[in-house]
Design an enzyme around this catalytic site. Sequence first.
Site: not given
Length: 397
Positions: A7, A91, A180, A241, A384
Amino acid sequence: MNILVINCGSSSLKYQLINSDTEAVLAKGLCERIGIDGSLLTHTPAGKDKVKIETPMPNHTTAIQLVINALTDAGHGVIKSLDEIGAVGHRVVHGGEKFASSVVINDEVMKAIEECNDLAPLHNPANLIGINSCKEIMPNVPMVAVFDTAFHQTMPEKAYLYGLPYEYYEKYKVRRYGFHGTSHDYVSARAAEILGKKREDMKIIVCHLGNGASISAVDHGKCVDTSMGLTPLEGLIMGTRSGDIDPAICDFICQKEGLTPAEMNNVLNKKSGVYGMTGISSDFRDIEAAEAEGNHRAKAALDAFHYRVAKYIGSYVAAMNGVDAIAFTAGVGENNKVGRAEISKYLGYLGTEIDDEKNNVRGEDRVISKDGCKVAMLCVPTNEELAIARQTLELVK
Ligand code: ADP
């Protein structure tokens, strides 16, 4: 087969080496400050002590070489040589409309990922650098790209189109993509498994509540809506965010504060969310601690966070005309029992109620609603990396 999961960010690189037969993590680690002074590799081999290696990493190729050295080291390594890595799973954040599933990487795929750079200018170029660096060091090892957006590509037009001039979609591909996806896919499948049902027979809502947070509606195995949009800024209130706001606020604040659109974008991504609301932290643990001390803004931010999650759940019940299971995952969803309980207080109308004893868990797969509830609530730790390894194996075996 051993699968290396990568990743890659602009200045960081996370990795896990997973044995696909046993699904055991042989080693994992993180390279930080790539291309910056003070580069650091933290390598954690299973069953051995963590090692920290501080050495210059001027670029990602050096970082990946250091990872390979760590994995094959006589002391803290877990394999003898590079030959024991059968495949690499990368990823990749944005696959645009081009990728609805994972793919084996070839020149054509690289070009198509590059064409999505515009949609994720901070992430996709870094992902490509990671892939190129791995190709340099392991030219004969097959590599697979697993996209954050792919699972959401089943959304119908009514869910992905914005109420904007259609030409923006035609010219610039401005639409909802969602992120996601690997987690929403993994967690919805796992939730069905825990309940002993087929995902194809169920309506599931997945609440991925981490620093970045998103919700998805998974109807009979397919994603039909999700809260993040063209970028990961839309939807829930997150760590830093804003999530959904009145879009007119941007121009209003730009004028008042003399900000450029890029500066405003930075405020919305990095200085908003529970961090901006509280002025304390983006970490929910710090905010809970402040709330316990009577800090009003901390309480207001947590209330707003839980309320927004509950409203999205309600809207996805409407989108699917029902729901069978609601699964909580990621940092906050997995560990924060108070948050799960607060959100569940809004869900009585669905015929579900939290079981305080069952909810008293952290990071464990389990049903957390009372026995006999019409709608099951679950805590499902996401994984993940394992999902990427599984998809990589599927494509290279
Ligand atoms: P991301 O991958 O988006 O960076 P994670 O899924 O790792 O985020 O989630 C990180 C967040 O999880 C932290 O900001 C923290 O607020 C939250 N978190 C972790 N453990 C707990 C806990 N025990 N209680 C409350 N929040 C927690």
